[in-house]
Motif scaffolding. Structure first.
Motif, mmCIF file in Angstrom:
data_model
loop_
_atom_site.group_PDB
_atom_site.id
_atom_site.type_symbol
_atom_site.label_atom_id
_atom_site.label_comp_id
_atom_site.label_asym_id
_atom_site.label_seq_id
_atom_site.Cartn_x
_atom_site.Cartn_y
_atom_site.Cartn_z
ATOM 1 N N UNK A 151 35.326 36.339 43.245
ATOM 2 C CA UNK A 151 36.801 36.325 43.338
ATOM 3 C C UNK A 151 37.390 37.654 42.875
ATOM 4 N N UNK A 152 36.811 38.224 41.836
ATOM 5 C CA UNK A 152 37.290 39.529 41.337
ATOM 6 C C UNK A 152 37.074 40.608 42.399
ATOM 7 N N UNK A 153 35.990 40.525 43.120
ATOM 8 C CA UNK A 153 35.705 41.502 44.177
ATOM 9 C C UNK A 153 36.639 41.298 45.359
ATOM 10 N N UNK A 154 36.983 40.043 45.651
ATOM 11 C CA UNK A 154 37.851 39.736 46.789
ATOM 12 C C UNK A 154 39.312 40.091 46.514
ATOM 13 N N UNK A 155 39.718 40.117 45.265
ATOM 14 C CA UNK A 155 41.132 40.317 44.911
ATOM 15 C C UNK A 155 41.748 41.569 45.534
ATOM 16 N N UNK A 156 41.090 42.724 45.500
ATOM 17 C CA UNK A 156 41.731 43.916 46.056
ATOM 18 C C UNK A 156 41.601 44.077 47.563
ATOM 19 N N UNK A 157 40.946 43.174 48.224
ATOM 20 C CA UNK A 157 40.753 43.312 49.689
ATOM 21 C C UNK A 157 42.000 42.942 50.444
#
Length: 117
Positions: free
Chosen positions: A111-117
């Motif tokens: 989720x942390x990786x997906x947040x800035x996408x």
């Protein structure tokens, strides 16, 4: 007390996050000391370098997935922080559901990786 690996030995991924979790379960103070309490102390510089190596490895893995550099950097730092803090929060909460925690931490990091996408 066990110490984290040298920065050159860091390989980031699910296996390494799970290894950190096993380390935390076996030696909670061993994980908390370098990553929470002593991160700014000169004698623990190697541990700070390990965290930086973790961020660098995550950032490298995100190359091409997140186009904007500031967001790739943010995602790498956020994912590393989420992983380490999630493990410490699990310890602080009394180690609930130890058989499921690795999957829950994996989902939080993703989720942390997906947040800035």
């Amino acid at each position: 007390m066990a110490r984290p690996p040298a920065a050159a030995d860091v390989e980031v991924g699910r296996a390494s996050a799970h290894a950190l979790l096993r380390w935390a379960d076996a030696e909670p103070a061993g994980l908390r000391l370098p990553f929470r309490h002593a991160a700014r102390e000169p004698e623990f510089r190697a541990e700070v370098d390990v965290r930086a190596a973790m961020v660098d490895e995550v950032r490298m893995r995100l190359t091409g997935e997140i186009a904007a550099e500031p967001f790739a950097d943010w995602a790498a730092q956020l994912a590393t922080a989420v992983c380490l803090e999630a493990i410490m929060a699990w310890l602080d909460a009394g180690r609930p559901e130890p058989t499921e925690i690795a999957d829950r931490i994996d989902r939080a990091v993703e989720a942390a990786i997906q947040a800035p996408r």
